[in-house]
Design an enzyme around this catalytic site. Structure first.
Site, PDB file in Angstrom:
ATOM      1  N   GLU A 148       3.553  58.979  -7.297  1.00  0.00           N
ATOM      2  CA  GLU A 148       3.179  59.184  -6.185  1.00  0.00           C
ATOM      3  C   GLU A 148       2.921  58.359  -4.889  1.00  0.00           C
ATOM      4  O   GLU A 148       3.477  59.474  -3.816  1.00  0.00           O
ATOM      5  CB  GLU A 148       1.102  58.606  -5.778  1.00  0.00           C
ATOM      6  N   ASP A 156      -1.964  45.588  -4.103  1.00  0.00           N
ATOM      7  CA  ASP A 156      -1.890  47.354  -4.116  1.00  0.00           C
ATOM      8  C   ASP A 156      -3.455  47.282  -3.529  1.00  0.00           C
ATOM      9  O   ASP A 156      -4.770  46.701  -3.529  1.00  0.00           O
ATOM     10  CB  ASP A 156      -1.974  47.834  -5.814  1.00  0.00           C
ATOM     11  N   HIS A 208       8.592  51.072  -5.334  1.00  0.00           N
ATOM     12  CA  HIS A 208       7.546  50.089  -5.329  1.00  0.00           C
ATOM     13  C   HIS A 208       7.653  49.357  -7.153  1.00  0.00           C
ATOM     14  O   HIS A 208       8.026  50.027  -7.773  1.00  0.00           O
ATOM     15  CB  HIS A 208       6.750  50.594  -4.804  1.00  0.00           C
TER      16      HIS A 208
HETATM   17  P1  5GP Z   1       2.513  55.050  -7.558  1.00  0.00           P
HETATM   18  O1  5GP Z   1       1.911  55.547  -8.669  1.00  0.00           O
HETATM   19  O2  5GP Z   1       3.464  55.645  -7.003  1.00  0.00           O
HETATM   20  O3  5GP Z   1       3.626  53.859  -8.855  1.00  0.00           O
HETATM   21  O4  5GP Z   1       1.728  54.021  -6.843  1.00  0.00           O
HETATM   22  C1  5GP Z   1       0.750  53.839  -5.612  1.00  0.00           C
HETATM   23  C2  5GP Z   1       0.416  52.842  -5.738  1.00  0.00           C
HETATM   24  O5  5GP Z   1       0.156  52.247  -4.369  1.00  0.00           O
HETATM   25  C3  5GP Z   1      -1.377  53.069  -6.134  1.00  0.00           C
HETATM   26  O6  5GP Z   1      -1.463  51.492  -6.954  1.00  0.00           O
HETATM   27  C4  5GP Z   1      -1.761  52.945  -5.248  1.00  0.00           C
HETATM   28  O7  5GP Z   1      -2.927  52.132  -5.278  1.00  0.00           O
HETATM   29  C5  5GP Z   1      -0.948  52.513  -3.840  1.00  0.00           C
HETATM   30  N1  5GP Z   1      -1.182  52.983  -2.706  1.00  0.00           N
HETATM   31  C6  5GP Z   1      -1.314  54.003  -2.100  1.00  0.00           C
HETATM   32  N2  5GP Z   1      -1.057  53.652  -0.433  1.00  0.00           N
HETATM   33  C7  5GP Z   1      -2.275  52.304  -0.566  1.00  0.00           C
HETATM   34  C8  5GP Z   1      -2.043  51.555   0.431  1.00  0.00           C
HETATM   35  O8  5GP Z   1      -2.611  52.256   1.958  1.00  0.00           O
HETATM   36  N3  5GP Z   1      -2.055  50.665   0.779  1.00  0.00           N
HETATM   37  C9  5GP Z   1      -1.663  49.839  -0.348  1.00  0.00           C
HETATM   38  N4  5GP Z   1      -1.756  48.527  -0.330  1.00  0.00           N
HETATM   39  N5  5GP Z   1      -1.615  50.218  -1.807  1.00  0.00           N
HETATM   40  C10 5GP Z   1      -1.446  51.735  -1.337  1.00  0.00           C
END
Ligand code: 5GP
Ligand code: ZN
Length: 121
Positions: free
Chosen positions: A97, A33, A102
């Site tokens: 988000e 992440d 994932h």
């Molecule tokens: P959600 O809130 O959708 O469960 O988590 C999305 C996750 O994706 C977040 O922890 C955020 O830091 C990660 N993330 C978003 N964009 C990117 C990216 O471009 N690269 C990586 N490695 N992680 C990302």
């Protein structure tokens, strides 16, 4: 393979956005992440685009099962051999988000607090 040109994680799968990969096979990608919330913070994703767990069907059982069976191995290999938590934020209430399924593997530090902070009385 099903992909969405505007999806960040599909773009990572296709190599259009760089990522720090931890594991890859034909249908699963694991990368670190970009904004870790713990010393170990991996994202395990199906390579095929599935927006949310609401969209998962029996045809996704194989890849989602594989992700579950990889979690412990990858946690251990990346420094979270002392326990970890899996998180799959889903939809608005789950505060998802990125709209590509994932599984977060977080660990490697001190024990976490309660799973969800209880609201006051
Ligand atoms: P959600 O809130 O959708 O469960 O988590 C999305 C996750 O994706 C977040 O922890 C955020 O830091 C990660 N993330 C978003 N964009 C990117 C990216 O471009 N690269 C990586 N490695 N992680 C990302
Ligand atoms: Zn996607």
């Amino acid at each position: 393979m099903q992909h969405d040109a505007n999806c960040i994680f599909c773009r990572i799968v296709r190599g259009e956005i760089p990522s720090r990969k931890a594991y890859e096979d034909d249908d699963v990608l694991v990368f670190h992440d970009i904004q870790p919330v713990a010393p170990v913070h991996l994202l395990l994703i199906p390579k095929a685009h599935v927006a949310t767990l609401y969209d998962a069907t029996p045809q996704h059982a194989g890849v989602l099962g594989k992700i579950m069976t990889l979690a412990g191995q990858l946690a251990r290999e990346n420094g979270a051999g002392d326990g970890f938590r899996l998180i799959v934020n889903t939809g608005r209430v789950g505060r998802q988000e990125v709209m590509h399924v994932h599984v977060h593997v977080v660990g490697g530090g001190e024990p976490f607090g309660p799973m969800i902070v209880r609201k006051g009385p």
